[in-house]
Design a protein around this motif. Sequence first.
Motif, PDB file in Angstrom:
ATOM      1  N   SER A   1       0.829  -1.200   0.000  1.00 36.21           N
ATOM      2  CA  SER A   1       0.000   0.000   0.000  1.00 36.21           C
ATOM      3  C   SER A   1       0.863   1.250   0.000  1.00 36.21           C
ATOM      4  O   SER A   1       2.031   1.212   0.375  1.00 36.21           O
ATOM      5  CB  SER A   1      -0.897   0.007   1.242  1.00 36.21           C
ATOM      6  OG  SER A   1      -1.751  -1.098   1.245  1.00 36.21           O
ATOM      7  N   ASP A   2       0.270   2.351  -0.415  1.00 29.67           N
ATOM      8  CA  ASP A   2       0.923   3.655  -0.385  1.00 29.67           C
ATOM      9  C   ASP A   2       0.126   4.582   0.516  1.00 29.67           C
ATOM     10  O   ASP A   2      -1.076   4.394   0.708  1.00 29.67           O
ATOM     11  CB  ASP A   2       0.969   4.261  -1.792  1.00 29.67           C
ATOM     12  CG  ASP A   2       1.960   3.560  -2.697  1.00 29.67           C
ATOM     13  OD1 ASP A   2       3.120   3.357  -2.268  1.00 29.67           O
ATOM     14  OD2 ASP A   2       1.584   3.223  -3.832  1.00 29.67           O
ATOM     15  N   THR A   3       0.798   5.597   1.032  1.00 26.91           N
ATOM     16  CA  THR A   3       0.129   6.625   1.820  1.00 26.91           C
ATOM     17  C   THR A   3      -0.087   7.839   0.927  1.00 26.91           C
ATOM     18  O   THR A   3       0.867   8.443   0.442  1.00 26.91           O
ATOM     19  CB  THR A   3       0.956   7.002   3.061  1.00 26.91           C
ATOM     20  OG1 THR A   3       1.156   5.831   3.852  1.00 26.91           O
ATOM     21  CG2 THR A   3       0.229   8.056   3.892  1.00 26.91           C
TER      22      THR A   3
ATOM     23  N   GLU B   1      -1.675  11.671   0.249  1.00 27.40           N
ATOM     24  CA  GLU B   1      -2.036  12.911   0.931  1.00 27.40           C
ATOM     25  C   GLU B   1      -3.314  13.438   0.288  1.00 27.40           C
ATOM     26  O   GLU B   1      -3.368  13.595  -0.931  1.00 27.40           O
ATOM     27  CB  GLU B   1      -0.931  13.965   0.802  1.00 27.40           C
ATOM     28  CG  GLU B   1       0.442  13.527   1.261  1.00 27.40           C
ATOM     29  CD  GLU B   1       1.321  13.022   0.128  1.00 27.40           C
ATOM     30  OE1 GLU B   1       1.240  13.544  -0.995  1.00 27.40           O
ATOM     31  OE2 GLU B   1       2.109  12.099   0.382  1.00 27.40           O
TER      32      GLU B   1
ATOM     33  N   LEU C   1      -4.332  11.799   5.651  1.00 25.20           N
ATOM     34  CA  LEU C   1      -3.469  10.768   5.090  1.00 25.20           C
ATOM     35  C   LEU C   1      -4.297   9.496   4.947  1.00 25.20           C
ATOM     36  O   LEU C   1      -4.958   9.072   5.895  1.00 25.20           O
ATOM     37  CB  LEU C   1      -2.261  10.517   5.991  1.00 25.20           C
ATOM     38  CG  LEU C   1      -1.342  11.731   6.184  1.00 25.20           C
ATOM     39  CD1 LEU C   1      -0.234  11.403   7.177  1.00 25.20           C
ATOM     40  CD2 LEU C   1      -0.757  12.192   4.866  1.00 25.20           C
TER      41      LEU C   1
ATOM     42  N   VAL D   1      -4.192   5.464   3.539  1.00 26.20           N
ATOM     43  CA  VAL D   1      -3.418   4.323   3.052  1.00 26.20           C
ATOM     44  C   VAL D   1      -4.326   3.535   2.107  1.00 26.20           C
ATOM     45  O   VAL D   1      -5.435   3.148   2.469  1.00 26.20           O
ATOM     46  CB  VAL D   1      -2.937   3.446   4.221  1.00 26.20           C
ATOM     47  CG1 VAL D   1      -2.206   2.219   3.703  1.00 26.20           C
ATOM     48  CG2 VAL D   1      -2.048   4.249   5.156  1.00 26.20           C
TER      49      VAL D   1
ATOM     50  N   ALA E   1      -7.572   5.228  -3.609  1.00 23.72           N
ATOM     51  CA  ALA E   1      -7.396   6.501  -2.904  1.00 23.72           C
ATOM     52  C   ALA E   1      -8.426   7.521  -3.381  1.00 23.72           C
ATOM     53  O   ALA E   1      -8.985   8.274  -2.584  1.00 23.72           O
ATOM     54  CB  ALA E   1      -5.980   7.029  -3.116  1.00 23.72           C
TER      55      ALA E   1
END
Length: 80
Positions: free
Chosen positions: A2-4, A6, A21, A23, A30
């Motif tokens: 996974s990516d975080t 913004e 934020l 995830v 997202a």
Amino acid sequence: MSDTFEIFVDDDRYAVPTLHLIVAVNALRAEELARRLLDDSPHHLGVEICLDGRRLTGLGTFATCRVSSDGVSGEQSAPD
């Protein structure tokens, strides 16, 4: 993996966007989560989705924002 991401929320109650934020496994997920944030409140006017400080997309009031030639997010102005 996974990516975080913004997520900046344009909220009419505040002078500056609020940061969330999120995830998520990919940018599509997202965006789905950001859309939920946008729909959560009538005060939320737009959301901007970024990854590692790079703008991916915007919804609502952030849909028309463009990235300037120096890489900074925002409306481009005409030269003086």
